[in-house]
Design an enzyme around this catalytic site. Structure first.
Site, mmCIF file in Angstrom:
data_model
loop_
_atom_site.group_PDB
_atom_site.id
_atom_site.type_symbol
_atom_site.label_atom_id
_atom_site.label_comp_id
_atom_site.label_asym_id
_atom_site.label_seq_id
_atom_site.Cartn_x
_atom_site.Cartn_y
_atom_site.Cartn_z
ATOM 1 N N GLU A 168 0.806 -1.229 0.000
ATOM 2 C CA GLU A 168 0.000 0.000 0.000
ATOM 3 C C GLU A 168 0.837 1.276 0.000
ATOM 4 O O GLU A 168 0.602 2.188 0.789
ATOM 5 C CB GLU A 168 -0.971 -0.021 1.191
ATOM 6 C CG GLU A 168 -1.876 -1.237 1.144
ATOM 7 C CD GLU A 168 -2.799 -1.382 2.351
ATOM 8 O OE1 GLU A 168 -2.770 -0.515 3.234
ATOM 9 O OE2 GLU A 168 -3.558 -2.362 2.382
ATOM 10 N N ASP A 218 -0.973 -3.871 -3.462
ATOM 11 C CA ASP A 218 -1.833 -2.706 -3.172
ATOM 12 C C ASP A 218 -3.306 -3.040 -3.393
ATOM 13 O O ASP A 218 -3.646 -4.054 -3.991
ATOM 14 C CB ASP A 218 -1.415 -1.495 -4.020
ATOM 15 C CG ASP A 218 -1.440 -0.201 -3.203
ATOM 16 O OD1 ASP A 218 -2.415 0.012 -2.460
ATOM 17 O OD2 ASP A 218 -0.479 0.591 -3.307
ATOM 18 N N GLU A 286 -5.409 -10.936 -1.784
ATOM 19 C CA GLU A 286 -6.261 -10.816 -0.579
ATOM 20 C C GLU A 286 -7.744 -10.845 -0.962
ATOM 21 O O GLU A 286 -8.529 -10.016 -0.494
ATOM 22 C CB GLU A 286 -5.945 -9.514 0.174
ATOM 23 C CG GLU A 286 -4.490 -9.354 0.565
ATOM 24 C CD GLU A 286 -4.194 -8.096 1.380
ATOM 25 O OE1 GLU A 286 -5.134 -7.482 1.911
ATOM 26 O OE2 GLU A 286 -3.012 -7.736 1.473
HETATM 27 O O1 9MR Z 1 -7.167 -8.778 8.080
HETATM 28 C C1 9MR Z 1 -6.289 -7.960 8.810
HETATM 29 C C2 9MR Z 1 -6.933 -7.547 10.110
HETATM 30 O O2 9MR Z 1 -7.092 -8.664 10.966
HETATM 31 C C3 9MR Z 1 -6.083 -6.485 10.807
HETATM 32 O O3 9MR Z 1 -6.771 -6.014 11.947
HETATM 33 C C4 9MR Z 1 -5.823 -5.350 9.833
HETATM 34 C C5 9MR Z 1 -4.976 -4.296 10.495
HETATM 35 O O4 9MR Z 1 -4.601 -3.284 9.631
HETATM 36 O O5 9MR Z 1 -5.167 -5.844 8.679
HETATM 37 C C6 9MR Z 1 -5.971 -6.731 7.980
HETATM 38 O O6 9MR Z 1 -5.313 -7.147 6.789
HETATM 39 C C7 9MR Z 1 -5.083 -6.137 5.820
HETATM 40 C C8 9MR Z 1 -3.838 -6.530 5.073
HETATM 41 O O7 9MR Z 1 -2.766 -6.718 5.953
HETATM 42 C C9 9MR Z 1 -3.480 -5.475 4.039
HETATM 43 N N1 9MR Z 1 -4.584 -5.200 3.159
HETATM 44 C C10 9MR Z 1 -5.860 -4.929 3.790
HETATM 45 C C11 9MR Z 1 -6.205 -6.048 4.768
HETATM 46 C C12 9MR Z 1 -7.584 -5.822 5.378
HETATM 47 O O8 9MR Z 1 -7.600 -4.658 6.124
#
Ligand code: 9MR
Length: 380
Positions: A168, A218, A286
């Site tokens: 990101e 991203d 994702e």
């Molecule tokens: O799924 C993840 C969640 O459990 C966490 O609380 C969060 C914290 O920022 O991150 C989530 O995963 C993210 C991923 O690392 C990057 N892309 C977006 C995902 C969803 O927010």
């Protein structure tokens, strides 16, 4: 009398055949059922299919959850536990336990493993950016970043196959995100661009494991053509300068109202990076499909009322992804979770709201979408 006997025999045969056919068609209800077909096996000719998991999914190999993930997925990533705040909470403290177990599991079962993530503006502890209460200098931050990447990537050299090196780095107005990384490191080499923290991160990861696949990851690349073009231009410049970026990861947190054809076009823009590096790849990293369309802030939804639409969108999306695999640009599709009971979308963006983004429900039962999606490769 004889005719009657023949007739009843024929009837009996028909009944047995009907029952057998019905049994043959009965589909297993639970996704961990031994008899159920495997999603990743069905897609073996197209791409790996993965899931984000947490260490609790791996604690006991006899659980239904474990059987389920081991059966349906051949690629895995930790949802949170490899992120800097968890693996490196203090400058002199690393927490490798969760990722070590993840790697043990991957080696035991021959899975492809992804590491998420080395450099991100979120889930990174503040100590990286501070020095005795002041802001750290660019030199100190670069040194810390290199130390972090070298330590983590070398530990899992040859074991974690793919790294989301940077996550990101673009913002929503399609420039570089003003993260602490960017603010402090800026144009470190004075060449006029500010991609320096990204370049250093990729070069350092490559030195630590020259065989690992290094991805820049991203969100919204599938929905925003401006963002896809920004990513394309940035990666193109870095590739031309010899920065070892192997691919772009599209997170694909999509909604039921996603525009699949636009996603295809945006992915084709990014796939043109193959003109510079023929081995360049795209990965879906994702994937989840919110049942609420973009901007829908309703508190709940009757899943049954949108089930057909949900299934159709998943089918359209997977057909498009298979097209891209046939064109040689995509080889990995990873879900951000694996069942509706455990998803960041429960509670986001609307607090307290339940979502149903996957092919498997919260009771680990197959949803009808699973059967639609698993049938697609054979139909082609
Ligand atoms: O799924 C993840 C969640 O459990 C966490 O609380 C969060 C914290 O920022 O991150 C989530 O995963 C993210 C991923 O690392 C990057 N892309 C977006 C995902 C969803 O927010």
């Amino acid at each position: 009398m004889k005719t009657k006997r023949i007739l009843s025999a024929v009837l009996a045969v028909i009944m047995i055949m009907t029952v057998m056919t019905a049994c043959g068609e009965a589909k297993p209800e639970y996704a961990y059922d031994d008899e159920a077909p495997s999603l990743c096996e069905a897609y073996a000719d197209y791409f790996n299919i993965g899931a984000a998991i947490n260490s609790w999914d791996l604690t006991d190999e006899t659980t239904d959850r474990f059987k389920l993930i081991n059966k349906h997925f051949n690629t895995f990533v930790m949802e949170n536990e490899t992120k800097p705040d968890q693996i490196h909470p203090k400058e002199d403290t690393y927490n490798f336990d969760a990722t070590d177990k993840f790697v043990e599991f991957g080696e035991k079962y021959g899975k492809t493993l992804r590491g998420h993530t080395l450099v991100w503006h979120s889930q990174v502890p503040n100590w990286f950016f501070e020095d005795n209460g002041e802001q750290a200098s660019a030199d100190l931050l670069v040194e810390r970043m290199k130390e972090h990447i070298t330590t983590v990537v070398s530990r899992y050299k040859g074991k974690i196959d793919t790294w989301d090196v940077c996550n990101e780095v673009l913002d929503d107005s399609y420039g570089l995100r003003l993260s602490n990384w960017l603010k402090i490191i800026k144009d470190y080499d004075g060449d006029g661009d500010r991609y320096d923290f990204i370049e250093i991160a990729f070069r350092t990861a490559h030195e630590a494991d020259p065989d690992a696949r290094l991805i820049i990851n991203d969100y919204s690349l599938e929905s925003s053509t401006d963002k896809a073009i920004t990513m394309y231009n940035m990666v193109k410049k870095m590739l031309e300068e010899g920065v070892p970026v192997d691919g772009v990861g599209l997170q694909m947190h999509v909604g039921i109202d996603m525009d699949v054809e636009k996603a295809r076009e945006n992915m084709k823009i990014l796939a043109r990076l193959k003109e510079i590096n023929p081995d360049f790849v795209l990965e879906v990293t994702e994937l989840d499909m919110s049942c609420y369309g973009w901007g829908n802030n309703d508190l709940n939804i009757d899943f049954k009322s949108i089930e057909k639409e949900f299934n159709a969108k998943y089918v359209e999306l997977f057909n498009m992804l298979m097209d891209l695999s046939e064109e040689g640009v995509l080889d990995s599709v990873v879900f951000w979770g694996f069942n509706d009971g455990n998803t960041w979308l429960n509670g986001f963006p609307v607090e307290g709201r339940t979502n149903y983004p996957f092919l498997i429900d919260a009771d680990l039962k197959f949803k009808s979408a699973f059967w639609k999606v698993i049938d697609l490769p054979e139909k082609r």
